[in-house]
Scaffold this motif. Sequence first.
Motif, PDB file in Angstrom:
ATOM      1  N   ARG A  24     126.332  16.902 -38.403  1.00  0.00           N
ATOM      2  CA  ARG A  24     126.588  17.139 -39.817  1.00  0.00           C
ATOM      3  C   ARG A  24     127.315  18.455 -40.060  1.00  0.00           C
ATOM      4  O   ARG A  24     127.639  18.781 -41.202  1.00  0.00           O
ATOM      5  N   ILE A  25     127.583  19.228 -39.013  1.00  0.00           N
ATOM      6  CA  ILE A  25     128.229  20.532 -39.167  1.00  0.00           C
ATOM      7  C   ILE A  25     129.752  20.382 -39.102  1.00  0.00           C
ATOM      8  O   ILE A  25     130.308  19.966 -38.096  1.00  0.00           O
ATOM      9  N   GLY A  26     130.404  20.727 -40.208  1.00  0.00           N
ATOM     10  CA  GLY A  26     131.848  20.637 -40.272  1.00  0.00           C
ATOM     11  C   GLY A  26     132.559  21.925 -39.941  1.00  0.00           C
ATOM     12  O   GLY A  26     133.772  21.931 -39.679  1.00  0.00           O
ATOM     13  N   MET A  27     131.810  23.044 -39.936  1.00  0.00           N
ATOM     14  CA  MET A  27     132.417  24.330 -39.645  1.00  0.00           C
ATOM     15  C   MET A  27     131.328  25.318 -39.243  1.00  0.00           C
ATOM     16  O   MET A  27     130.207  25.280 -39.768  1.00  0.00           O
ATOM     17  N   ALA A  28     131.667  26.200 -38.299  1.00  0.00           N
ATOM     18  CA  ALA A  28     130.782  27.306 -37.927  1.00  0.00           C
ATOM     19  C   ALA A  28     131.452  28.606 -38.341  1.00  0.00           C
ATOM     20  O   ALA A  28     132.658  28.787 -38.154  1.00  0.00           O
ATOM     21  N   LEU A  29     130.658  29.512 -38.885  1.00  0.00           N
ATOM     22  CA  LEU A  29     131.169  30.789 -39.366  1.00  0.00           C
ATOM     23  C   LEU A  29     130.407  31.921 -38.696  1.00  0.00           C
ATOM     24  O   LEU A  29     129.184  31.985 -38.764  1.00  0.00           O
TER      25      LEU A  29
END
Length: 214
Positions: A24-29
């Motif tokens: 479900r993770i579309g981006m890591a910051l």
Amino acid sequence: MKDSLIVLSGGLDSTTMLYEYQFRIGMALSFHYGSNHNDKELEFAKLHCERLGIPHMVIRLPFIKQFFKSSLLSGADAIPEGNYDDENMKSTVVPFRNGIMLSIAAGIAENNKLQYVMLANHSGDHTIYPDCRPEFVEAMNNAICFGTWNGVQLLTPYTHLTKAEIVRHGMKLGINYDETWSCYKGGDKPCGVCGTCREREEALRDAGYYDQNP
């Protein structure tokens, strides 16, 4: 459905969350704010995102090191050694660090049409770090939700878990914790004596991690 952004340090907790919720993770910051261990952590954050095919963004916050006081920002010799407890580790607090980072993360999430921001705070941090406590999470979630057009929400599924319980999650996922970083001194190898190194070793031992990795 890719509906979430994760705040990823490259440490044990957020790396476990990255793998557990990867679908479900579309981006890591990630943030580089000038701490002793940022460079080492971010090496692993990049590694895992590349491995999982998750877009990874790094934002630099040089003003934190410039204007804030914390042993995390003052070199390896300033980091306390010994047990991971409130009195010993209080000097490592970076004032309102999670609040600053989550505010930015919420804006990035809204801009990228993501509905959730994930943070891997856990119960072992509650007495030391005010911006890891359940009360903070609830208040910050309300602020983020009311302050974004799409009602971004803060997800913190590890808030009431111990670090050992998080490791058990990671063991089921087959995570190699040698590919994470915890040491606050930030040298080439973990020091083994600072509070975070000792907390990490205790969690891995209590979870039985070493029993499966003799």
